[in-house]
Design a protein around this motif. Sequence first.
Motif, short mmCIF file in Angstrom:
data_model
loop_
_atom_site.label_atom_id
_atom_site.label_comp_id
_atom_site.label_asym_id
_atom_site.label_seq_id
_atom_site.Cartn_x
_atom_site.Cartn_y
_atom_site.Cartn_z
N LEU A 49 33.90 48.53 30.47
CA LEU A 49 33.98 50.11 30.75
C LEU A 49 35.32 50.67 29.93
O LEU A 49 35.08 51.59 29.23
CB LEU A 49 34.39 50.54 32.36
N ASN A 50 36.38 49.91 30.11
CA ASN A 50 37.53 50.43 29.17
C ASN A 50 38.40 49.19 29.07
O ASN A 50 37.91 47.97 29.19
CB ASN A 50 38.33 51.43 30.25
N SER A 51 39.74 49.58 28.34
CA SER A 51 40.42 48.45 28.01
C SER A 51 41.14 47.78 29.14
O SER A 51 41.42 46.50 29.05
CB SER A 51 41.56 49.02 26.93
N LYS A 52 41.34 48.34 30.12
CA LYS A 52 41.83 47.78 31.40
C LYS A 52 40.67 46.58 31.86
O LYS A 52 41.39 45.31 32.17
CB LYS A 52 42.01 48.59 32.56
N CYS A 53 39.42 46.90 32.01
CA CYS A 53 38.58 45.77 32.35
C CYS A 53 38.29 44.69 31.26
O CYS A 53 38.33 43.53 31.86
CB CYS A 53 37.25 46.86 32.67
N LYS A 54 38.39 45.08 30.21
CA LYS A 54 38.50 44.03 29.06
C LYS A 54 39.67 43.31 29.05
O LYS A 54 39.22 41.93 29.18
CB LYS A 54 38.66 44.71 27.75
N SER A 55 40.65 43.66 29.50
CA SER A 55 41.92 42.75 29.48
C SER A 55 41.92 41.97 30.60
O SER A 55 42.14 40.67 30.69
CB SER A 55 43.15 43.69 29.77
N PHE A 88 39.04 41.13 32.20
CA PHE A 88 38.06 39.94 31.89
C PHE A 88 38.38 38.96 31.14
O PHE A 88 38.09 37.67 31.44
CB PHE A 88 36.83 40.74 31.27
N LEU A 89 39.19 39.22 30.03
CA LEU A 89 39.58 38.09 29.19
C LEU A 89 40.66 37.14 29.83
O LEU A 89 40.82 36.13 29.39
CB LEU A 89 40.07 38.72 27.93
N GLN A 90 41.30 37.79 30.88
CA GLN A 90 42.40 36.78 31.65
C GLN A 90 41.48 35.97 32.42
O GLN A 90 42.18 35.34 33.39
CB GLN A 90 43.38 37.70 32.16
N ARG A 91 40.31 36.20 32.53
CA ARG A 91 39.45 35.55 33.66
C ARG A 91 39.93 35.70 35.18
O ARG A 91 39.88 34.84 36.07
CB ARG A 91 39.44 33.94 33.48
N LYS A 92 40.25 36.97 35.37
CA LYS A 92 40.61 37.34 36.64
C LYS A 92 39.25 37.66 37.44
O LYS A 92 38.31 37.93 36.94
CB LYS A 92 41.36 38.71 36.68
N LYS A 93 39.28 37.52 38.82
CA LYS A 93 38.24 37.16 39.64
C LYS A 93 38.06 38.73 40.15
O LYS A 93 38.99 39.24 40.88
CB LYS A 93 38.47 36.46 40.90
N PRO A 94 37.14 39.31 39.81
CA PRO A 94 36.82 40.80 40.49
C PRO A 94 36.93 41.14 41.82
O PRO A 94 37.22 42.19 42.28
CB PRO A 94 35.39 41.06 39.83
N ALA A 95 36.59 40.03 42.65
CA ALA A 95 36.57 39.93 44.21
C ALA A 95 37.90 40.22 44.65
O ALA A 95 38.11 40.76 45.72
CB ALA A 95 35.95 39.04 44.58
N LYS A 96 38.97 39.96 43.70
CA LYS A 96 40.39 40.17 44.04
C LYS A 96 41.04 41.05 43.73
O LYS A 96 42.18 41.47 43.90
CB LYS A 96 41.12 38.77 43.80
N ILE A 97 40.36 42.26 42.93
CA ILE A 97 40.76 43.50 42.58
C ILE A 97 40.27 44.53 43.37
O ILE A 97 39.20 44.64 43.62
CB ILE A 97 40.46 43.63 40.86
N VAL A 98 41.02 45.14 43.94
CA VAL A 98 40.78 46.44 45.13
C VAL A 98 39.74 47.23 44.54
O VAL A 98 38.85 47.73 45.22
CB VAL A 98 41.96 46.80 45.64
N TRP A 99 39.62 47.88 43.25
CA TRP A 99 39.11 48.75 42.95
C TRP A 99 37.66 48.34 42.11
O TRP A 99 36.99 49.52 41.76
CB TRP A 99 39.87 49.81 41.60
N GLU A 130 24.61 51.50 31.26
CA GLU A 130 24.89 50.36 31.42
C GLU A 130 25.53 49.85 32.62
O GLU A 130 26.18 50.97 33.15
CB GLU A 130 25.35 49.51 29.97
N THR A 131 25.87 48.59 32.91
CA THR A 131 26.89 48.18 34.11
C THR A 131 28.06 47.51 33.50
O THR A 131 27.72 46.55 32.76
CB THR A 131 26.20 47.48 35.25
N CYS A 132 29.18 47.62 34.01
CA CYS A 132 30.29 47.06 33.70
C CYS A 132 30.35 45.56 34.00
O CYS A 132 30.09 45.19 35.07
CB CYS A 132 31.55 47.71 33.87
N ALA A 133 30.64 44.68 33.07
CA ALA A 133 30.50 43.07 33.58
C ALA A 133 31.72 42.77 34.47
O ALA A 133 31.67 41.68 35.19
CB ALA A 133 30.57 42.35 32.21
N PHE A 134 33.00 43.67 34.46
CA PHE A 134 33.74 43.09 35.35
C PHE A 134 33.76 44.21 36.79
O PHE A 134 33.90 43.46 37.92
CB PHE A 134 35.14 43.52 34.71
N SER A 135 33.81 45.34 36.54
CA SER A 135 33.90 46.32 37.56
C SER A 135 32.56 46.57 38.23
O SER A 135 32.60 47.25 39.05
CB SER A 135 34.64 47.52 37.27
#
Length: 425
Positions: free
Chosen positions: A310-316, A318-329, A282-287
């Motif tokens: 993928l993990n609790s970090k991506c879940k947190s 994602f629920l905070q509605r952070k934009k993946p394009a602004k997260i370096v990894w 599967e593909t992670c919805a955030f990373s």
Amino acid sequence: KSVYITEFETDFAPDDSHQSVVKFSPNGLYLATGGQDGKVRIWQIVVPDESTEDSFKKAFKVNEVATLDGHTGCISGISWHSSNTKLLSCAKDGTCFLWSLDKKGKKTQWKKCGKLGLAGELSIQTQQKQSNRGKFIYRACHFHELSSDHFELLTLQTPARGSSYLTKWQYSSDTKSITELTSLVIKDTILCSMATNLRYIACGSSDGQLFLYSYRELLAIKTIAAHYLPSTGIAFLPRSQSSNNVEDNDKDGEYHDELTILSGSADYSIYLISGISPSKTETCAFSESRIYPGHGTRLIRKDGTTHILLNSKCKSLFLQRKKPAKIVWTLGWRRMNKKLRVEEVTRRRARKTTKIQRAIVGVSVDELKKKRNQKPAVRAAARDAALKEAKDRSKAKKHDKTPVNKAIKNAPKGNLKKGGNRGAI
């Protein structure tokens, strides 16, 4: 046919002499052996067609063709090239050599033509020194032929405790150098055996598990729990040749795929594993990272939409509605900053257009076809004639108009009232 067993000595170590690797050449004429004394020997075997055991033993001949001397430890792996003129060997002293058969006139001689890096000196291994314990050794080595002239090398390195490393090497025939292409780290797992074919790599671990990887991307495909003790030998089952018997073809049909593995272990068990289907990822919805079976969390909203993370970090995040394009990894940031090679394949739908010629009011279809097939000179002459005719017609109209009386036209107008003389008698 009768089966006769004969033996001959292949290892000459003074202490604890034993044979560890035996490989026949692709043409079946030579046998390469390696053992405790650290020498690779190439033998030429003559198998006679005798009816009795005594006559078979007398006619059986073994000639030592060459002795490849270069390792100082026990030989752990040997691989033949399909041309029967190249040999790859590795040992527990951390060395791996490439040998080639040189022909000078009628004389032939095996020479060392390449050397791989020492076990434990890969760039990724130096970064993980703290997690690995003990001396690194080569466990296995294989040829991977891409074409008749171009090939790659695949090796397996392990320490006494820690992680295992699958490494792909490239050989340059011009410079006769071997360079590292890429390495895969199998964390906290000691692999004991390895086999490869054109598409897959199979490895057996010290705890009896079997790991299956794709050769091109070095991605994990499947993990199988097979043995209770370390896997001592593993091989891909070759495609069986079709026979004239229909029943034999039906039995062999299930082993015609490229994912049938034969594995042996120190627990005296041998398993034939077939029908392996690669696991769905599967593909992670955030990373946008790949999620393998047994990992990740599934988030279901009230409206029924499903998101796999993928993990609790991506879940947190994602629920905070952070934009993946602004997260370096994340892959979104890498794609936006052109750090990732993106290949977009667009398919255009091919539409077939059919032209239909229709008649115009006053002109038939045949006349339209004649005009379409006219030559440019004829068409230009017709156009000039039509223009000349139109000009002549306009001139004739001007001459046919009636003359106007200029005296009446230029006469002065009187000061007459609109209503006339009202009240006049």
